[in-house]
Write a protein that holds these residues in place. Structure first.
Motif, mmCIF file in Angstrom:
data_model
loop_
_atom_site.group_PDB
_atom_site.id
_atom_site.type_symbol
_atom_site.label_atom_id
_atom_site.label_comp_id
_atom_site.label_asym_id
_atom_site.label_seq_id
_atom_site.Cartn_x
_atom_site.Cartn_y
_atom_site.Cartn_z
ATOM 1 N N LYS A 233 0.820 -1.214 0.000
ATOM 2 C CA LYS A 233 0.000 0.000 0.000
ATOM 3 C C LYS A 233 0.858 1.270 0.000
ATOM 4 N N TRP A 234 2.093 1.142 0.410
ATOM 5 C CA TRP A 234 2.982 2.301 0.524
ATOM 6 C C TRP A 234 3.743 2.501 -0.789
ATOM 7 N N ARG A 235 3.008 2.981 -1.777
ATOM 8 C CA ARG A 235 3.563 3.120 -3.125
ATOM 9 C C ARG A 235 3.447 4.535 -3.675
ATOM 10 N N LEU A 236 2.988 5.469 -2.830
ATOM 11 C CA LEU A 236 2.778 6.840 -3.275
ATOM 12 C C LEU A 236 3.915 7.754 -2.845
ATOM 13 N N ALA A 237 4.243 8.704 -3.681
ATOM 14 C CA ALA A 237 5.209 9.763 -3.365
ATOM 15 C C ALA A 237 4.744 11.023 -4.067
ATOM 16 N N GLY A 238 4.563 12.084 -3.305
ATOM 17 C CA GLY A 238 4.051 13.309 -3.906
ATOM 18 C C GLY A 238 2.651 13.144 -4.455
ATOM 19 N N GLY A 239 1.885 12.205 -3.876
ATOM 20 C CA GLY A 239 0.501 12.001 -4.293
ATOM 21 C C GLY A 239 0.310 11.133 -5.518
ATOM 22 N N ARG A 240 1.368 10.525 -6.011
ATOM 23 C CA ARG A 240 1.232 9.679 -7.192
ATOM 24 C C ARG A 240 1.970 8.357 -7.004
ATOM 25 N N VAL A 241 1.516 7.352 -7.703
ATOM 26 C CA VAL A 241 2.131 6.027 -7.627
ATOM 27 C C VAL A 241 3.457 6.045 -8.386
ATOM 28 N N LEU A 242 4.495 5.589 -7.727
ATOM 29 C CA LEU A 242 5.802 5.459 -8.375
ATOM 30 C C LEU A 242 6.134 3.981 -8.543
ATOM 31 N N GLN A 243 6.471 3.593 -9.749
ATOM 32 C CA GLN A 243 6.778 2.191 -10.007
ATOM 33 C C GLN A 243 7.957 1.724 -9.162
ATOM 34 N N GLY A 244 8.892 2.638 -8.931
ATOM 35 C CA GLY A 244 10.034 2.284 -8.091
ATOM 36 C C GLY A 244 9.609 1.871 -6.693
ATOM 37 N N LEU A 245 8.584 2.556 -6.149
ATOM 38 C CA LEU A 245 8.077 2.198 -4.826
ATOM 39 C C LEU A 245 7.310 0.880 -4.862
ATOM 40 N N VAL A 246 6.597 0.659 -5.933
ATOM 41 C CA VAL A 246 5.899 -0.619 -6.094
ATOM 42 C C VAL A 246 6.914 -1.762 -6.071
ATOM 43 N N ASN A 247 8.003 -1.579 -6.796
ATOM 44 C CA ASN A 247 9.034 -2.620 -6.873
ATOM 45 C C ASN A 247 9.784 -2.768 -5.546
ATOM 46 N N ARG A 248 10.016 -1.642 -4.881
ATOM 47 C CA ARG A 248 10.710 -1.703 -3.590
ATOM 48 C C ARG A 248 9.874 -2.457 -2.565
ATOM 49 N N ARG A 249 8.569 -2.158 -2.518
ATOM 50 C CA ARG A 249 7.706 -2.857 -1.574
ATOM 51 C C ARG A 249 7.696 -4.359 -1.848
ATOM 52 N N ALA A 250 7.733 -4.728 -3.124
ATOM 53 C CA ALA A 250 7.769 -6.148 -3.483
ATOM 54 C C ALA A 250 9.041 -6.804 -2.956
ATOM 55 N N ASP A 251 10.172 -6.091 -3.066
ATOM 56 C CA ASP A 251 11.431 -6.612 -2.539
ATOM 57 C C ASP A 251 11.385 -6.741 -1.023
#
Length: 269
Positions: A233-251
């Motif tokens: 769920k923690w995939r937002l930065a500056g109010g938008r979804v960042l793919q990098g955060l999506v991938n980081r959370r998966a890791d």
């Protein structure tokens, strides 16, 4: 008797080699104990020679968990000392803790956790804005003063000094995470602890404290289930979804669910 004599002879021949080893890192910290959570007593320059009185296990630095006690009475990670080997070159210290945990939760992370943070934060040699405009340097160090004036390492950082800065920063996040978790209900191994610390490092202590993830863990829910459901769920930065955060959370989820026999919270083993 023969074995004892040979052992004593071997020790005697090793001891002289514990002098005059060169520091191979830039601005290497010598600490009050064998771990990156201990206070810094002094700093050695690259190429400076140090004498080693004894060695013992402590926080792992780039895969090497040996710490060298120098003639100055402080401990430096063996990784930054040019002994020529990755093992012991002198006798083990007779006393002192073998980790930086001070007998409670792990203040520092295992190598898997540090590598994960380094991977996703990326190396920045001099202060510059991150993807949402916050000034950072090293591996995700958020500047507290103009031009990161609080950083004691010289800019541009090397990867070695950036790793030291990261090790200096980590105890702030493990401390706040430990203070939010109910030690009577939450038991975490080293990989689970590292994954959650990476998440706190990325999102901040305040956000972690008020999170459903922490609340659910404190309610006694299954940690693997909670991490799998809450971290993504923690995939937002500056109010938008960042793919990098999506991938980081998966890791982070992957690391969290990787088995480990070492405990990190509420006790460090």
């Amino acid at each position: 008797m023969k074995l004892s004599f040979l052992a004593a002879f071997a020790l005697a021949t090793v001891a002289p080699l514990a002098s005059g080893y060169a520091i191979k890192g830039d601005a290497v910290n010598c600490r009050s104990g064998p771990g990156t959570s201990y206070s810094v007593k002094k700093t050695y320059k690259k190429g400076q020679n140090v004498s080693i009185s004894c060695q013992q296990a402590g926080t792992s630095v780039s895969g090497n968990n040996i710490w060298d006690k120098t003639s100055d009475g402080c401990y430096v990670a063996d990784y930054y000392v040019q002994t020529g080997v990755n093992g012991y070159v002198t006798s083990k210290c007779s006393s002192g803790s073998s980790s930086g945990s001070s007998g409670s939760y792990c203040k520092t992370l295992n190598q898997a956790g540090l590598s994960l943070i380094e991977k996703w934060e990326g190396f920045v040699s001099s202060p510059k804005p991150d993807p949402i405009g916050l000034p950072t340097v090293g591996y995700g160090h958020l500047c507290k003063q103009k031009n990161c004036a609080e950083v004691k390492y010289k800019f541009p950082l090397t990867k070695s000094t950036a790793q030291q800065l990261l090790n200096d920063d980590i105890p702030t996040y493990t401390k706040c995470l430990a203070s939010y978790l109910n030690a009577s209900k939450v038991k975490l191994n080293a990989n689970q602890w590292a994954a959650l610390t990476s998440w706190v490092f990325n999102n901040g202590c305040g956000n972690a404290k008020s999170s459903q993830l922490v609340k659910r863990l404190n309610n006694g829910e299954n940690p693997n289930t909670v991490a799998s459901q809450e971290l993504p769920k923690w995939r937002l930065a500056g109010g938008r979804v960042l793919q990098g955060l999506v991938n980081r959370r998966a890791d982070e989820v992957k690391l969290f669910k990787t088995a480990s026999s070492k405990q990190a919270f509420p006790k460090c083993s």
